[in-house]
Design an enzyme around this catalytic site. Structure first.
Site, PDB file in Angstrom:
ATOM      1  N   GLU A  30       0.835  -1.197   0.000  1.00 10.09           N
ATOM      2  CA  GLU A  30       0.000   0.000   0.000  1.00 10.09           C
ATOM      3  C   GLU A  30       0.874   1.253   0.000  1.00 10.09           C
ATOM      4  O   GLU A  30       1.933   1.288   0.609  1.00 10.09           O
ATOM      5  CB  GLU A  30      -0.919  -0.034   1.229  1.00 10.09           C
ATOM      6  N   CYS A  76       3.673   8.393   1.090  1.00 10.40           N
ATOM      7  CA  CYS A  76       4.157   7.435   2.082  1.00 10.40           C
ATOM      8  C   CYS A  76       4.366   6.098   1.366  1.00 10.40           C
ATOM      9  O   CYS A  76       3.426   5.504   0.837  1.00 10.40           O
ATOM     10  CB  CYS A  76       3.118   7.320   3.203  1.00 10.40           C
ATOM     11  N   CYS A  99       6.175  -6.969   7.406  1.00 16.12           N
ATOM     12  CA  CYS A  99       7.283  -6.490   8.226  1.00 16.12           C
ATOM     13  C   CYS A  99       7.652  -7.585   9.207  1.00 16.12           C
ATOM     14  O   CYS A  99       6.797  -8.327   9.674  1.00 16.12           O
ATOM     15  CB  CYS A  99       6.879  -5.223   8.990  1.00 16.12           C
ATOM     16  N   CYS A 134       6.452  -4.896  16.094  1.00 15.55           N
ATOM     17  CA  CYS A 134       6.097  -3.859  17.068  1.00 15.55           C
ATOM     18  C   CYS A 134       4.657  -4.099  17.500  1.00 15.55           C
ATOM     19  O   CYS A 134       3.777  -4.351  16.675  1.00 15.55           O
ATOM     20  CB  CYS A 134       6.246  -2.464  16.455  1.00 15.55           C
ATOM     21  N   CYS A 158       1.370  -2.206  15.952  1.00 18.93           N
ATOM     22  CA  CYS A 158       1.346  -1.921  14.510  1.00 18.93           C
ATOM     23  C   CYS A 158       0.644  -3.036  13.752  1.00 18.93           C
ATOM     24  O   CYS A 158       0.977  -4.216  13.910  1.00 18.93           O
ATOM     25  CB  CYS A 158       2.771  -1.753  13.990  1.00 18.93           C
ATOM     26  N   GLY A 172       6.786  -2.086   6.227  1.00 14.81           N
ATOM     27  CA  GLY A 172       8.158  -2.591   6.246  1.00 14.81           C
ATOM     28  C   GLY A 172       9.140  -1.723   6.998  1.00 14.81           C
ATOM     29  O   GLY A 172       8.843  -0.592   7.375  1.00 14.81           O
ATOM     30  N   GLU A 173      10.314  -2.285   7.223  1.00 14.90           N
ATOM     31  CA  GLU A 173      11.419  -1.574   7.885  1.00 14.90           C
ATOM     32  C   GLU A 173      12.454  -1.251   6.804  1.00 14.90           C
ATOM     33  O   GLU A 173      13.171  -2.145   6.343  1.00 14.90           O
ATOM     34  CB  GLU A 173      12.009  -2.468   8.984  1.00 14.90           C
ATOM     35  N   ASN A 210      -3.470   4.865  16.267  1.00 10.94           N
ATOM     36  CA  ASN A 210      -4.579   4.471  15.397  1.00 10.94           C
ATOM     37  C   ASN A 210      -4.976   3.045  15.744  1.00 10.94           C
ATOM     38  O   ASN A 210      -4.211   2.116  15.492  1.00 10.94           O
ATOM     39  CB  ASN A 210      -4.159   4.554  13.933  1.00 10.94           C
ATOM     40  N   CYS A 262      -1.032   5.875  10.019  1.00 13.20           N
ATOM     41  CA  CYS A 262       0.185   5.220  10.510  1.00 13.20           C
ATOM     42  C   CYS A 262      -0.145   3.884  11.161  1.00 13.20           C
ATOM     43  O   CYS A 262      -1.014   3.797  12.013  1.00 13.20           O
ATOM     44  CB  CYS A 262       0.875   6.084  11.561  1.00 13.20           C
TER      45      CYS A 262
END
Ligand code: SAH
Length: 358
Positions: free
Chosen positions: A95, A108, A115, A119, A122, A162-163, A293, A336
């Site tokens: 996305e 973005c 990922c 975390c 997330c 992703g990181e 969020n 986010c």
């Protein structure tokens, strides 16, 4: 020639493009023109590249392609944010989000399918990890958005799925193409890489790039950060903070942006604000508070707006530039931490090889 053996021109930065055509016996400016057609002008039809010779256009059509991701959904939000779901050649989906503000048009961009970092707060982490994106798939998002919108974005943030520092080479190359004068012409302050804190690669980044650095901090001490951002167990704050400071290279105009998601009753008290102030002392900083969020089953709540404001004022009074990120696109799950794409074979939630080496 099969599709797989064809060169994807989106994988090539300007130097690579020049080298490809040099190998075909052509001068560098031909490569530069080709790169410009693709990225600056958003053209993917070789026949429209009128200053390239017919012979070159024919050869390009035969031996190369421009592998643009396929849009499978476009979701506009009432606040002007748009989320695109893009499908890659192997059926994975990522996305990309466009966030227009007064003068800025921020894109973005995702760097991985899913990922691996887990975390706790997330939604992307819940998807698990499948693979890194290629340079073509990263810059392809910028290409696609520029063409779809008309004007190019004014800012790119590597803050999608992703990181980015776990996909170092592809991300660095794609960011170079974003900064290229014959590409997307973005100044260094207008390209931001956000990381959860892959410390060795922050040091590597300092060697090869000058983009802005944002760090997902989310906690002012190791005990809490170990819980929220598990990569902290590998690279704790006493390594992270000096790496970030070194990234600035003493340039007084630069600062680290610290992202801090406000989780109700978890990291949002006055005590947390106080330790945060102490932690960031001596590091040129900007703090960006992110209202959490929520997503189903996250187990976290959003700090009340009064709490976020009290926290912000506390940091501000200590001299820390602190802003609260406006929530954008949340009703289309574009905010986010809400990007999920479609990650096939999500079982690979182990650290990618590039992280294991360190
Ligand atoms: N992996 C990189 C890039 C992602 S940027 C990184 O961690 O920095 C996305 C930002 O949104 C990160 O700061 C992330 O911690 C934050 N985020 C994740 N989930 C969130 C949520 N549910 N609400 C608000 N912010 C979230």
């Amino acid at each position: 020639m099969t599709a797989a053996s064809v060169i994807d021109l989106l994988d090539l930065d300007r130097a690579d493009t020049e080298a490809l055509l040099a190998g075909w016996g052509l001068k560098p400016f031909h490569g530069r023109n080709l790169f410009k057609w693709i990225h600056k002008h958003g053209v993917d039809d070789f026949d429209a590249m009128t200053d390239l010779s017919r012979a070159l256009r024919e050869r390009l059509a035969q031996e190369t392609r421009i592998g643009i991701p396929r849009m499978v959904a476009e979701q506009p939000s009432a606040d002007g944010t748009v989320k695109w779901v893009l499908e890659l050649a192997d059926g994975q989906r990522v996305e990309t989000v466009h966030i227009p503000e007064d003068k800025r048009r921020t894109l973005c961009v995702s760097s991985q399918v899913g990922c691996a970092l887990d975390c706790r707060f997330c939604a992307t982490a819940r998807q698990g990890f499948n693979r890194n994106l290629t340079t073509a798939e990263i810059i392809g998002q910028v290409w696609f958005a520029s063409r779809r919108l008309g004007p190019m974005p004014t800012n790119v943030v590597m803050m999608g799925m992703g990181e980015p520092l776990a996909n170092f080479d592809a991300v660095v190359k794609a960011m170079g193409m974003m900064q290229d004068d014959f590409g997307y012409m973005l100044a260094k302050q207008r390209v931001t890489l956000s990381t959860s804190g892959v410390v060795p690669n922050i040091h590597r980044l300092a060697q090869v790039s000058d983009v802005s650095l944002a760090v997902s901090l989310h906690a002012p001490d190791n005990a809490l950060r170990d819980q929220l951002v598990p990569i902290n167990r590998k690279y704790p704050l006493e390594e992270l903070i000096p790496a970030c400071r070194a990234y600035l290279r003493g340039d007084r105009r630069r600062r680290i942006t610290w992202e801090y998601v406000m989780l109700d009753g978890v990291n949002d008290s006055d005590r947390h604000a106080k330790s945060l102030i102490r932690l960031l002392e001596g590091t040129p900083s900007k703090v960006n508070l992110i209202p959490f969020n929520p997503f189903p089953g996250s187990g976290f709540g959003t700090s009340p707006p009064e709490r976020v404001e009290a926290f912000r004022l506390r940091l501000l009074r200590s001299g820390l530039v602190t802003t609260t990120r406006k929530t954008r696109g949340d009703e289309i799950a574009a905010a986010c931490g809400q990007l999920v794409g479609r990650v096939q074979d999500r079982s690979r939630r182990t650290l990618p090889v590039s992280l294991q080496q360190h």
